[in-house]
Design an enzyme around this catalytic site. Structure first.
Site, mmCIF file in Angstrom:
data_model
loop_
_atom_site.group_PDB
_atom_site.id
_atom_site.type_symbol
_atom_site.label_atom_id
_atom_site.label_comp_id
_atom_site.label_asym_id
_atom_site.label_seq_id
_atom_site.Cartn_x
_atom_site.Cartn_y
_atom_site.Cartn_z
ATOM 1 C CG ASP A 1 -1.738 -1.283 1.347
ATOM 2 O OD1 ASP A 1 -1.279 -2.334 0.865
ATOM 3 O OD2 ASP A 1 -2.819 -1.225 1.939
ATOM 4 C CG HIS B 1 -2.667 4.327 2.159
ATOM 5 N ND1 HIS B 1 -3.968 4.457 1.745
ATOM 6 C CD2 HIS B 1 -2.586 3.116 2.769
ATOM 7 C CE1 HIS B 1 -4.663 3.390 2.101
ATOM 8 N NE2 HIS B 1 -3.842 2.553 2.713
ATOM 9 C CG ASN C 1 -9.490 -1.221 1.624
ATOM 10 O OD1 ASN C 1 -8.294 -1.416 1.401
ATOM 11 N ND2 ASN C 1 -9.909 -0.558 2.695
ATOM 12 C CG HIS C 2 -8.276 3.025 1.212
ATOM 13 N ND1 HIS C 2 -8.738 4.028 2.044
ATOM 14 C CD2 HIS C 2 -7.857 2.024 2.034
ATOM 15 C CE1 HIS C 2 -8.587 3.664 3.301
ATOM 16 N NE2 HIS C 2 -8.054 2.448 3.319
ATOM 17 C CG HIS D 1 -5.960 -4.370 -1.161
ATOM 18 N ND1 HIS D 1 -4.792 -3.631 -1.152
ATOM 19 C CD2 HIS D 1 -6.691 -3.909 -0.106
ATOM 20 C CE1 HIS D 1 -4.825 -2.766 -0.156
ATOM 21 N NE2 HIS D 1 -5.974 -2.914 0.500
ATOM 22 C CG HIS E 1 -9.621 -26.436 1.772
ATOM 23 N ND1 HIS E 1 -9.666 -27.719 1.277
ATOM 24 C CD2 HIS E 1 -9.670 -26.566 3.127
ATOM 25 C CE1 HIS E 1 -9.758 -28.591 2.272
ATOM 26 N NE2 HIS E 1 -9.747 -27.913 3.405
#
Length: 401
Positions: free
Chosen positions: A66, A68, A137-138, A241, A303
């Site tokens: 990240d 930012h 997510n941002h 992410h 898995h």
């Protein structure tokens, strides 16, 4: 007659000139290179130049966490792996570089980073390399109008962008034969509901500019974020992410990328695709990222990886690892968000490198930092955390005064 001819010639070249003109305010901060927009968003959505979901194993894979809104820390991270030179130009040769998202929020140089990465992407291709950027997510939050983590400096940067973008549109409208520019502020109230009473006007304008730029089908969203991927497989490595579940894989990784891209381009309504919403979303998941190794669901991870042919590991950002890049579940889960941004932890930059023989190492963890945290690191190793192979080549680090 000469005046008419001059006007026609000027208007013929004006679109490209304006694209460069609008870029000026950020490009002087990223080596002064103008970046004319090469394709419209519609053309880009159909372009074979868009990143794929699956790539063969490269000779050298670099993963960066990240960023930012911190341009200088972003450059430091790139220098650690020898990907840029003293002039901030690509020097990574044929390397494949993946930035796992969260360029936006918490800092004031978000647009500068987007332009800088685009410049490097173009330079990398000419050297036989590639730079792939991902949605975090941002990015999803901002396209959806969620600005909880925006800074004052970030709003000012978008206000500056909006000023020059509007100037460019006004100049375009003076030329006959050019498509009338769309006003990105159309439909956005001049005074936003819910804004605090007495909020400075420049902040109100900055929020409106941010909405205009980043909303689905917005100029910045289409130009930069629509060419991101949301999930990626490079050789034996799955990059995302937050994290992947079996339901994500069975739904289809390519389908997830396509739906997010279509949403950003304004083709799917205001709400983000369902696999980008909620705590189990691909950009929000933390099941494999807890700093306490025992809290990571290694069985579930096994898995998930088993459902992706050839996958041996999952590489994730999103959750800050205060002690640096590390792996759990026998290095099947590698966490690379070190909180390097000044607005989000101000940690020491690190990057992950995987070579063609699947050898994994962190570039670099400074010896002083390692010594200061030795007891903490030793304790964590006992809990099942692995710090991979460290590379302490200080000569690669070039920090500007």
């Amino acid at each position: 007659m000469e005046d008419r001819q001059q006007e026609k010639t000027t208007c013929d070249i004006l679109p490209n000139l304006l694209s460069s003109f609008v870029d000026t305010f950020v490009d002087f901060s990223v080596s002064g290179l103008f970046l004319p927009q090469q394709n419209s968003p519609t053309t880009m959505s159909n372009s074979s130049n868009l990143p794929k979901t699956y790539y063969p194993p490269p000779d050298r894979l670099i993963a960066i966490g990240d960023l930012h809104g911190d341009l200088e820390k972003s450059k430091q991270a790139l220098r650690l792996a020898g990907l840029i030179d003293r002039n901030d130009c690509w020097s990574g040769g044929s390397a494949t570089v993946v930035q796992v998202g969260d360029v936006l929020d918490r800092g004031g140089e978000e647009l500068k980073i987007l332009y800088f990465l685009e410049k490097l992407r173009r330079q990398a291709v000419k050297s036989g390399g590639q730079l792939i950027t991902m949605n975090g997510n941002h990015e999803i939050m901002n396209v959806g109008g969620d600005f909880r983590y925006v800074t004052r400096e970030g709003l000012e940067e978008f206000s500056n962008w909006a000023y020059w973008y509007s100037v460019g549109n006004k100049m375009k409208s003076l030329c006959d034969g050019l498509e009338k520019p769309r006003d990105p502020f159309l439909g956005i109230p001049s005074s936003l509901v819910g804004m605090p009473v007495g909020m400075p006007e420049e902040l109100n304008h900055g929020i409106r500019a941010r909405i205009a730029a980043l909303q689905p089908d917005g100029p910045i969203a289409c130009r930069f974020l629509s060419s991101n991927v949301t999930v990626l497989v490079v050789g034996e490595s799955v990059l995302v992410h937050g994290g992947l579940l079996e339901s994500h894989v069975s739904y289809g990784l390519e389908k997830i990328n396509e739906e997010v891209r279509n949403w950003i381009n304004g083709l799917m309504g205001p709400s983000a695709p369902r696999f980008c919403r909620g705590s189990n979303a691909v950009v929000w998941l933390r099941k494999f990222s807890d700093e306490i190794a025992q809290n990571c669901d290694c069985s579930l991870l096994e898995h998930v990886l088993a459902t992706i042919p050839g996958a041996k590991r999952m590489i994730m950002g999103h959750t800050i690892q205060k002690i640096g890049i590390n792996g759990v579940c026998d290095d099947r889960a590698i966490r690379i968000d070190v909180g390097m941004s000044e607005g989000c932890g101000n940690g020491l930059p690190q990057v992950l490198e995987i070579n063609k023989n699947s050898e994994i190492r962190v570039l670099p963890l400074k010896p002083m930092y390692q010594n200061n945290h030795k007891a903490f690191m030793d304790a964590d190793r006992m809990k099942g955390r692995n710090f991979l192979t460290q590379d302490h080549r200080q000569k690669q680090v070039e920090v500007k005064a």
